[in-house]
Design an enzyme around this catalytic site. Structure first.
Site, short mmCIF file in Angstrom:
data_model
loop_
_atom_site.label_atom_id
_atom_site.label_comp_id
_atom_site.label_asym_id
_atom_site.label_seq_id
_atom_site.Cartn_x
_atom_site.Cartn_y
_atom_site.Cartn_z
CE1 TYR A 1 1.92 9.98 4.80
CE2 TYR A 1 0.32 8.19 4.87
CZ TYR A 1 1.39 8.87 5.43
OH TYR A 1 1.94 8.41 6.61
CB SER B 1 2.26 4.78 5.96
OG SER B 1 0.86 4.76 6.10
#
Length: 336
Positions: A152, A127
């Site tokens: 995350y 990501s």
């Protein structure tokens, strides 16, 4: 080619699986169909895939190591695309445990089964959030990414480190793809395009954080799919020029690679909202708020390595992509 694809009922997973099926690959789809968001959307995506004879689905959680290894043992995939993960920066502030279970334990199971069953190439979703506190733009895969601003992001960075250890120890070829703010038809209900479009359409106020002073490298789903497929077809190789005195974070003397997958054109948040307004032909009501914990002000992908290696650059314009998104949202969305 037989490819095992986790997260097959997810946004990116469905699109990647469909393209691979259309070109003749055999896809083993894995998904736990959890209720992080409305499972009806996941089941509707899955219905797009089960229509293909060469698609086989297994309902399983990648955090269940025994179940995952049984699937590998039974299906013997040549290559693996791991897109299953607990997504969402903001949700990680409320429920951190599920990120450890899915993104760390789950990914370790995929790595171990890939090693054990001698997979040719493992491609996995990382990501843009791994860049965290970095302010040097555009974000370059050769830059350090050691200051994540959310759990995350930390789990995604951990995935890259875990993958390298398997590439080094077992010569398992791995490639991580740092996706930048993917949008398009069949997108997730927890992401800004859905939230903004739904609110603007219904005349409700939208919350805009950091008073709108944010940029995102919005990347259309078709471009993400094309990049992912080009990468799975090209097995990661060791970097013959890798220097241990000044190690390149995006390559190794092991078969290990990292690439950014972004549009390479950051867009101001207010312009993004304007694109939705134009597609809907309706003005937004806006509530400006301070920046939220875990958010970054700007994302901007340096994609030169992707262009050089795969002769590919995402190219979809925001207005064209947003028009496709809004058309799907208004006419084909199963949970609108």
């Amino acid at each position: 080619m037989k490819i095992l694809l986790t997260g097959a009922a997810g946004f990116i997973g469905m699109h990647v699986a469909k393209r691979l099926l259309e070109r003749g690959d055999e896809i083993i789809g894995v998904d736990n169909l959890n209720d992080y968001y409305d499972p009806r959307l996941k089941n509707a995506r899955l219905a797009n895939l089960t229509a293909y004879e060469s698609f086989k689905f297994s309902s399983a959680d990648i955090a269940d190591g025994k179940a995952i290894d049984l699937i590998f043992e039974r299906e013997k995939p040549a290559r693996v695309i791991n897109l299953a993960a607990q997504a969402g920066v903001r949700y990680s502030l409320k429920n951190p445990a599920v990120y450890i279970q899915s993104n760390i334990v789950g990914f370790s199971n995929v790595l171990e089964s890939s090693r054990k069953h001698e997979v040719e190439h493992l491609v996995y979703a990382s990501s843009s959030s791994v860049y965290g506190a970095n302010t040097k733009t555009p974000f370059n895969v050769k830059d350090p990414a050691n200051h994540p601003l959310s759990l995350y992001a930390a789990t995604k960075k951990s995935n890259e480190l875990m993958a390298h250890s398997y590439s080094h120890l077992y010569r398992l070829p791995t490639t991580g793809l740092r996706y930048f703010t993917v949008y398009g038809p069949w997108g997730r209900p927890d992401m800004a395009p859905w939230l903004f479009t739904k609110a603007i359409q219904s005349g409700k106020t939208i919350d805009v954080y950091n008073h709108g002073k944010m940029q995102r490298d919005f990347t259309f789903i078709d471009d993400v799919v094309e990049a992912t497929i080009r990468v799975i077809d090209s097995t990661a190789q060791p970097n013959p020029n890798f220097c241990t005195d000044q190690p390149d974070p995006a390559s190794s003397n092991a078969p290990y690679k990292i690439y950014n997958v972004g549009n390479n054109q950051p867009v101001e948040l207010m312009e993004f909202i304007g694109s939705i307004e134009r597609a809907l032909n309706k003005k937004a009501k806006i509530n400006f708020l301070p920046i939220q914990p875990g958010d970054v002000e700007s994302t901007y992908a340096d994609i030169d390595p992707l262009i050089k290696q795969f002769n590919f650059s995402p190219s979809q314009s925001l207005d064209v992509g947003m028009s496709a998104w809004v058309d799907w949202f208004l006419t084909k969305n199963p949970i609108r």
